[in-house]
Design an enzyme around this catalytic site. Structure first.
Site, mmCIF file in Angstrom:
data_model
loop_
_atom_site.group_PDB
_atom_site.id
_atom_site.type_symbol
_atom_site.label_atom_id
_atom_site.label_comp_id
_atom_site.label_asym_id
_atom_site.label_seq_id
_atom_site.Cartn_x
_atom_site.Cartn_y
_atom_site.Cartn_z
ATOM 1 N N HIS A 77 -36.227 0.633 -9.446
ATOM 2 C CA HIS A 77 -35.148 0.790 -10.473
ATOM 3 C C HIS A 77 -35.177 -0.461 -11.621
ATOM 4 C CE1 HIS A 77 -31.286 1.413 -12.620
ATOM 5 N NE2 HIS A 77 -31.280 2.390 -12.426
ATOM 6 N N LYS A 122 -25.827 4.065 -7.610
ATOM 7 C CA LYS A 122 -25.706 2.754 -7.833
ATOM 8 C C LYS A 122 -24.799 2.122 -6.728
ATOM 9 C CE LYS A 122 -26.577 3.054 -12.670
ATOM 10 N NZ LYS A 122 -27.112 2.105 -13.840
ATOM 11 N N GLU A 158 -32.877 -2.281 -12.383
ATOM 12 C CA GLU A 158 -31.735 -3.401 -11.903
ATOM 13 C C GLU A 158 -32.181 -3.957 -10.776
ATOM 14 O OE1 GLU A 158 -28.338 -0.464 -11.498
ATOM 15 O OE2 GLU A 158 -28.399 -0.301 -13.559
ATOM 16 N N GLY A 189 -27.005 2.341 -18.675
ATOM 17 C CA GLY A 189 -25.865 1.986 -18.513
ATOM 18 C C GLY A 189 -25.275 1.413 -19.921
ATOM 19 N N ASN A 209 -28.070 8.752 -9.520
ATOM 20 C CA ASN A 209 -28.267 7.566 -8.785
ATOM 21 C C ASN A 209 -26.648 6.880 -8.809
ATOM 22 O OD1 ASN A 209 -28.756 5.022 -8.201
ATOM 23 N ND2 ASN A 209 -29.589 4.413 -10.060
ATOM 24 N N SER A 266 -28.443 6.738 -19.843
ATOM 25 C CA SER A 266 -27.340 7.193 -20.479
ATOM 26 C C SER A 266 -27.444 8.880 -20.836
ATOM 27 C CB SER A 266 -27.046 6.201 -21.900
ATOM 28 O OG SER A 266 -26.819 5.071 -21.525
ATOM 29 N N GLU A 315 -37.414 5.436 -17.724
ATOM 30 C CA GLU A 315 -36.121 4.927 -17.823
ATOM 31 C C GLU A 315 -36.138 3.564 -18.940
ATOM 32 O OE1 GLU A 315 -33.156 6.240 -14.766
ATOM 33 O OE2 GLU A 315 -33.591 4.226 -14.158
HETATM 34 C C1 PEP Z 1 -30.044 4.803 -13.770
HETATM 35 O O1 PEP Z 1 -29.144 4.165 -13.077
HETATM 36 O O2 PEP Z 1 -30.894 5.201 -13.346
HETATM 37 C C2 PEP Z 1 -29.280 5.040 -15.034
HETATM 38 C C3 PEP Z 1 -30.087 6.028 -16.011
HETATM 39 O O3 PEP Z 1 -28.215 4.995 -15.460
HETATM 40 P P1 PEP Z 1 -27.082 5.674 -16.705
HETATM 41 O O4 PEP Z 1 -27.228 6.893 -16.682
HETATM 42 O O5 PEP Z 1 -25.740 5.016 -16.205
HETATM 43 O O6 PEP Z 1 -27.700 5.098 -17.920
#
Ligand code: PEP
Length: 255
Positions: free
Chosen positions: A99, A15, A101, A177, A13, A217, A171
């Site tokens: 997501h 972003k 975000e 992040g 992803n 992460s 998630e």
């Molecule tokens: C994501 O954007 O779905 C995500 C898991 O980000 P990160 O790997 O940076 O935590």
């Protein structure tokens, strides 16, 4: 439930990163790193404006392209929005939905996640539907309740057949992040709970074949341990998907 027959899906992803020119160059670099690695499906979910350029670079390769959001109407007066047909026509085969975000900053709700999921699969896209608890919810001991509710609401009206085109990405919001990863046991436990919810909705056979990813992460250092778990069938990767070397190591871990 055995995971032997599920093929992992490793999805990046990106972003809101990479202009179309940067995306083109990065996609070419990524292809060089992962070509020939056939043990998992590989997807890059890129900003909508990058989809045509990235699709062109990756045409004919095993790496599929996805968007990061989709509107639930087919067309109309929805300024700034992008429909499933537009994503498909631009070259996307996947789309990330719900997501955290989008839930946090753009008013996404379980109801709109459901509408978007239905629109995506009806159009023929693979939907990567994100669910996950807040830190406060985990600390209050309501992770199971929160995640089960999100999964049930997201899938309302989705048929067993359409589940072939649905991936659930677990998630935990506190791990996205932040550099804080759920332990492999924590992640596997919730992915198992999600599989049980799917089993309750669609039966064991559908639950057994549904791809459930972990995201939060995931990186080159922790991917192997997470991906070895029974109920984790791949990853949705943010930060580490912007580094070709790290993403390639995660792809290796899923082989
Ligand atoms: C994501 O954007 O779905 C995500 C898991 O980000 P990160 O790997 O940076 O935590």
């Amino acid at each position: 439930m055995s995971s032997r027959k599920r093929r992992p899906v490793i999805a990046g992803n990106w972003k809101m990163n990479m202009t179309p020119s940067e995306a083109k160059a990065f996609a070419a670099e990524l292809y060089e790193k992962v070509k020939g690695k056939r043990g998992c499906d590989i997807v890059v979910c890129v900003p909508a404006i990058d989809i045509p350029a990235v699709s062109k670079v990756l045409a004919g390769t095993a790496i599929k392209v996805g968007g990061q959001n989709v509107h639930f109407k087919k067309s109309g007066a929805y300024t700034g929005e992008i429909s499933a047909d537009m994503l498909l026509d631009a070259g996307a085969k996947y789309v990330v939905i719900g997501h955290s975000e989008r839930r946090q900053y753009f008013g996404e709700t379980d109801e709109t996640v459901n509408l978007r999921t239905k629109a995506a699969v009806e159009a023929g896209l693979h939907a990567i539907v994100c669910v996950g608890e807040l830190l406060s919810e985990r600390e209050s001991g309501i992770t199971t309740e929160v995640v089960s509710r999100q999964v049930k609401l997201a899938l309302a009206g989705i048929t067993a057949e359409q589940m072939n085109n649905v991936i659930i990405a677990y998630e935990p919001v506190w791990a996205i992040g932040t550099g804080k990863t759920a332990t492999a046991e924590q992640a596997d436990e919730v992915c198992g709970i999600i599989r049980n919810v799917i089993s309750g909705l669609y039966g064991k056979a559908v639950a057994r074949q549904t791809i459930i990813q972990y995201g939060g992460s995931m990186n080159a250092g922790n991917a192997a341990e997470l991906l070895a778990m029974e109920n984790i069938d791949g990853g949705l990767i943010g930060g580490a998907s912007l580094k070709a070397d790290a993403f390639s190591v995660i792809v290796d871990a899923a082989q």
